[in-house]
Design a protein around this motif. Sequence first.
Motif, PDB file in Angstrom:
ATOM      1  N   LEU A   1       0.827  -1.209   0.000  1.00  0.00           N
ATOM      2  CA  LEU A   1       0.000   0.000   0.000  1.00  0.00           C
ATOM      3  C   LEU A   1       0.861   1.258   0.000  1.00  0.00           C
ATOM      4  O   LEU A   1       0.553   2.242  -0.696  1.00  0.00           O
ATOM      5  N   ARG A   2       1.935   1.253   0.793  1.00  0.00           N
ATOM      6  CA  ARG A   2       2.791   2.441   0.833  1.00  0.00           C
ATOM      7  C   ARG A   2       3.453   2.686  -0.519  1.00  0.00           C
ATOM      8  O   ARG A   2       3.679   3.839  -0.897  1.00  0.00           O
ATOM      9  N   ARG A   3       3.770   1.623  -1.241  1.00  0.00           N
ATOM     10  CA  ARG A   3       4.331   1.813  -2.582  1.00  0.00           C
ATOM     11  C   ARG A   3       3.282   2.368  -3.535  1.00  0.00           C
ATOM     12  O   ARG A   3       3.623   3.071  -4.499  1.00  0.00           O
ATOM     13  N   ARG A   4       2.029   2.052  -3.278  1.00  0.00           N
ATOM     14  CA  ARG A   4       0.958   2.443  -4.205  1.00  0.00           C
ATOM     15  C   ARG A   4       0.484   3.874  -3.991  1.00  0.00           C
ATOM     16  O   ARG A   4       0.006   4.522  -4.932  1.00  0.00           O
ATOM     17  N   LEU A   5       0.591   4.389  -2.776  1.00  0.00           N
ATOM     18  CA  LEU A   5       0.044   5.714  -2.460  1.00  0.00           C
ATOM     19  C   LEU A   5       0.609   6.826  -3.355  1.00  0.00           C
ATOM     20  O   LEU A   5      -0.163   7.632  -3.885  1.00  0.00           O
ATOM     21  N   PRO A   6       1.947   6.910  -3.549  1.00  0.00           N
ATOM     22  CA  PRO A   6       2.455   7.993  -4.423  1.00  0.00           C
ATOM     23  C   PRO A   6       1.906   7.910  -5.843  1.00  0.00           C
ATOM     24  O   PRO A   6       1.639   8.942  -6.475  1.00  0.00           O
TER      25      PRO A   6
ATOM     26  N   ALA B   1      -8.368   7.300  -1.309  1.00  0.00           N
ATOM     27  CA  ALA B   1      -9.081   7.301  -0.024  1.00  0.00           C
ATOM     28  C   ALA B   1      -9.166   5.880   0.539  1.00  0.00           C
ATOM     29  O   ALA B   1      -8.940   5.656   1.735  1.00  0.00           O
ATOM     30  N   ALA B   2      -9.473   4.914  -0.332  1.00  0.00           N
ATOM     31  CA  ALA B   2      -9.570   3.518   0.130  1.00  0.00           C
ATOM     32  C   ALA B   2      -8.219   3.010   0.608  1.00  0.00           C
ATOM     33  O   ALA B   2      -8.124   2.322   1.635  1.00  0.00           O
ATOM     34  N   ALA B   3      -7.158   3.345  -0.122  1.00  0.00           N
ATOM     35  CA  ALA B   3      -5.823   2.888   0.272  1.00  0.00           C
ATOM     36  C   ALA B   3      -5.393   3.513   1.595  1.00  0.00           C
ATOM     37  O   ALA B   3      -4.763   2.860   2.437  1.00  0.00           O
ATOM     38  N   LEU B   4      -5.729   4.779   1.801  1.00  0.00           N
ATOM     39  CA  LEU B   4      -5.386   5.430   3.073  1.00  0.00           C
ATOM     40  C   LEU B   4      -6.137   4.799   4.239  1.00  0.00           C
ATOM     41  O   LEU B   4      -5.585   4.640   5.336  1.00  0.00           O
ATOM     42  N   ALA B   5      -7.404   4.445   4.013  1.00  0.00           N
ATOM     43  CA  ALA B   5      -8.177   3.792   5.072  1.00  0.00           C
ATOM     44  C   ALA B   5      -7.534   2.469   5.472  1.00  0.00           C
ATOM     45  O   ALA B   5      -7.444   2.135   6.665  1.00  0.00           O
ATOM     46  N   GLN B   6      -7.069   1.699   4.482  1.00  0.00           N
ATOM     47  CA  GLN B   6      -6.416   0.425   4.788  1.00  0.00           C
ATOM     48  C   GLN B   6      -5.070   0.644   5.476  1.00  0.00           C
ATOM     49  O   GLN B   6      -4.735  -0.030   6.458  1.00  0.00           O
ATOM     50  N   THR B   7      -4.307   1.608   4.989  1.00  0.00           N
ATOM     51  CA  THR B   7      -2.997   1.888   5.582  1.00  0.00           C
ATOM     52  C   THR B   7      -3.129   2.289   7.040  1.00  0.00           C
ATOM     53  O   THR B   7      -2.321   1.892   7.894  1.00  0.00           O
ATOM     54  N   ALA B   8      -4.164   3.070   7.353  1.00  0.00           N
ATOM     55  CA  ALA B   8      -4.352   3.536   8.731  1.00  0.00           C
ATOM     56  C   ALA B   8      -4.537   2.366   9.683  1.00  0.00           C
ATOM     57  O   ALA B   8      -3.946   2.328  10.773  1.00  0.00           O
ATOM     58  N   MET B   9      -5.329   1.375   9.289  1.00  0.00           N
ATOM     59  CA  MET B   9      -5.572   0.234  10.172  1.00  0.00           C
ATOM     60  C   MET B   9      -4.317  -0.596  10.364  1.00  0.00           C
ATOM     61  O   MET B   9      -4.014  -1.057  11.473  1.00  0.00           O
ATOM     62  N   LEU B  10      -3.560  -0.792   9.292  1.00  0.00           N
ATOM     63  CA  LEU B  10      -2.328  -1.556   9.407  1.00  0.00           C
ATOM     64  C   LEU B  10      -1.304  -0.838  10.272  1.00  0.00           C
ATOM     65  O   LEU B  10      -0.565  -1.468  11.042  1.00  0.00           O
ATOM     66  N   ASP B  11      -1.265   0.478  10.162  1.00  0.00           N
ATOM     67  CA  ASP B  11      -0.305   1.256  10.955  1.00  0.00           C
ATOM     68  C   ASP B  11      -0.636   1.225  12.440  1.00  0.00           C
ATOM     69  O   ASP B  11       0.263   1.136  13.274  1.00  0.00           O
TER      70      ASP B  11
END
Length: 913
Positions: A575-580, A592-602
């Motif tokens: 996900l972090r590779r995909r955000l940029p 927005a969907a990727a950030l929501a997933q990243t937040a839970m994993l973090d």
Amino acid sequence: MASRIAAPTELFGRREETAALDGLLSRARGGSGGALVVWGEPGIGKSALLRHAHGQAADFVRLSHSATRPESDLAFAGLHGLLRPLADRVELLATDQAAAVRTALGLSGEPTDRLVVGAAVLSLLCGLAERQPVLVVVDDGQWLDEATALCLGFVARRVGTHPVVVVLADHSDPAARPWEGVADMRVDGLSDEGARQLVAAVAPLTDEAATRNMVREAGGNPLALHELATLGGDLDDAEQRRKRGRPPVGPRLRRAFRAGIEALSPPAQLLTVLAAAEEHGDRLTVRRAGRASGAGDAVWDEVTNAGLLHVAGNRVGFRHPVVSRAVYEGCGAATRRRAHRALAATMPEEAEERAWHLAALAHGRDEDVARLLERTAARARLRGATSTAARAWWRAAELSAAPIDASQRLAEAARASWDAGWAATAERLLDDAERLAPGAHVARRSRGLRGVMEFARGMPEMAHHFLVTDMKRVPEPGTALELGTLAMRAAWSVGRGDLRDSALELLLEGDVEGRTGLPGALAWWSDDVPADAAPADTPDLGDAAARARATIPPLLPPTPLALAWGIDKPMADALRRRLPHLRRRGERARLAAALAQTAMLDHAAGRWPQSESSAAEGLRLAQDLGADHIASHCRTSLGWLAAARGDERAVAEATARTLETSLPQGVRALSAAAYWNRGMASLFRERPEEALDILVRLTEPGHGAEHPTFALLAALDTAEAAVRVGRSDLADERARVLEAWERRTGAPWARCAAHVARGLLGGARAEGAFRAALDVPGARSHPLLYARAQLSYGEWLRRGRRRTDARVRIGAALEAFDRLGAEPLRQRAQREQDLTGSPGRRGSSDTRALNRLTAQEQRVAQLAAEQLTNREIGVQLRISHRTVGHHLGNVFAKLGINTRTELSHLHAACEPP
């Protein structure tokens, strides 16, 4: 968007400007005058500042005038409007001055000298000021006739020794105006915060997303904000303008700027329209089109000297985007067509911008231009310019000759609009496409947008239906894979294994991208917990992580399932590779969907600040999109953090907002997450009965929060709450679920949690279970879970009177909770640490008496002094209420007291001052 408009009663974000005006008035009350020229672009708030000065000067003689363009050629027209209330005082002046003023006011036909008029007006104002301070306010000074402007400049430079204040407003820098030498104050745009306050006052019902759009488009111009709020009610007009890349500008703002533009020569006016129509600011293109239209170098000098256009290298632009829009919209249709024709003629046939200019010239249907725009849209989509693609397809649909062509282009425009973050626009365009020419082509060209939007905003079961239907219609294997995995997500979110399997079957049967990797990857989409799972079934964790890293993103499971399976780290890396990439392409919905997933994993990995930042950004994007479920996903992460930090108000707010939409629409995953957050908050605040009552809903058949994945993730919380209220049977059942899941997946968190649950149940093997939990490879990657294991072990050791060992474990937990910011757990660990340590402070006789108590007796005494019952004390200290009674009897005997009230007084007396 707001449905009614209100007039603001105060200025926002103008503290420095109002302070300067108030200072002038204050000095005049003390006997000293002054003058100030307030200047800035139209609509920037100059008139509001003048009204402020007028309102603050109720104890002054107030003279005001607003100049107008029609009177700008009439000598002394402005002075006539300003001094008309003082006509009866003219005769008090010296004879020559009175005659000069009479002539200026049109009361006499005698010739006069402008210098004498200036001196006479100064004498008149100073005479008035002998009894009462005087305020002179002149708005729109750029339209004052020359004679009045010279007179007021003469007066403004000479009122310093008299209680007279002169305030003038102008569009231009006063250095080259008749008030040269007078103090001036430039009025710039409002800050974002000031702009938000103004929108809230003007249109109090405006939602957050619309407010952000207004603030961005107005660029700090208050009049633009007023008119954007007003135009908000006319959605069709606003979006028609957005379609062409031009946010709407209201009539007052257009008039304000047009007045200045009309003062230019006709070639210069055309040049400003050329610059406004060439949206990229290419100076060479504008210059070529200008020369072809008769606007040579001298015309450029005229426009730049007027301050309308700024040239820097090969770029040309207006001082403010509002100016560009006002220029473009304020000119006539014929002038706009002439500008676009001239610009199109300068461009090669393959240039994308040429298609836009030809589209602006088109009347009615024009399939040739529509095809040009379609090619422009396709190229824009490839480079990630989704908003440009949406506008191009939208305009191409308008120009299409056949309904079927228009429908297909509208479907493309809808998908690009969704990707760009224009949710309401996307929905309406998709509706228009289906109404214009229904058929499977709408699903093909929109790439299954109906199901995508329903999944983000509506009912997952309905979304599943649309998605599996459209999987068979879309031709691209990658799109089919996206729709199929989204259908599986919809099935998972409602806890429907049958729906998941139907989507899985289509994926395995169809020609989809990544088909060869499907069987292995899709095992991660299951949350079934087989009770008969054997240790031999456990996969190698390293292999699972390696497979997850090699798996294409659509095949990775929903974030809670990734956490459950223990593939959270490779998923977070992906996900972090995909955000940029998503940011560069402007794909706001996917971002927005990727950030929501990243937040839970973090937050699971202990990166709480990063989690909070991602969740907050994702929430803003989701609210702009109208993607309610993505917004709720972000609120879930924020609620989880709030529960761990002890902010119960934030937990209540986040979960209430989530449940408002998730329960009625049957989104069990979101409802379950909200219940989990509430249960954690209660458990961490040591209300285990309340926590258990909430958490058991995750496994209650038919309840709106029943969901197997979240029941699994919350199993340790449920077990701990159950142990603390004496429900060992329920705690044992949850421990067995964790053990079965750990055997199936080998996930470190599950193995650690299973051992902790066994340790909490006590018995001869408790210490071995706690030690095993702390020795699980990879358990430290979940720092909150690991710290809780340390704390639970330390508490068990402390209850067994092994205080030295307990102090080591609890100290490690205390340090981790403090580092994370888990305040309720930190307080609990600190309390347990105190119970393992030496007696407290010594001093007075009361304090010495308390110090004779054992550590456990001190803790019981403290809680009893707080008026907790024996049962409540037992829950907090994890001892029986009978043991509490025994300790309390010892406390009363050692302290020589008989009641809890006496104990409260004793504790109060020992508190430090």
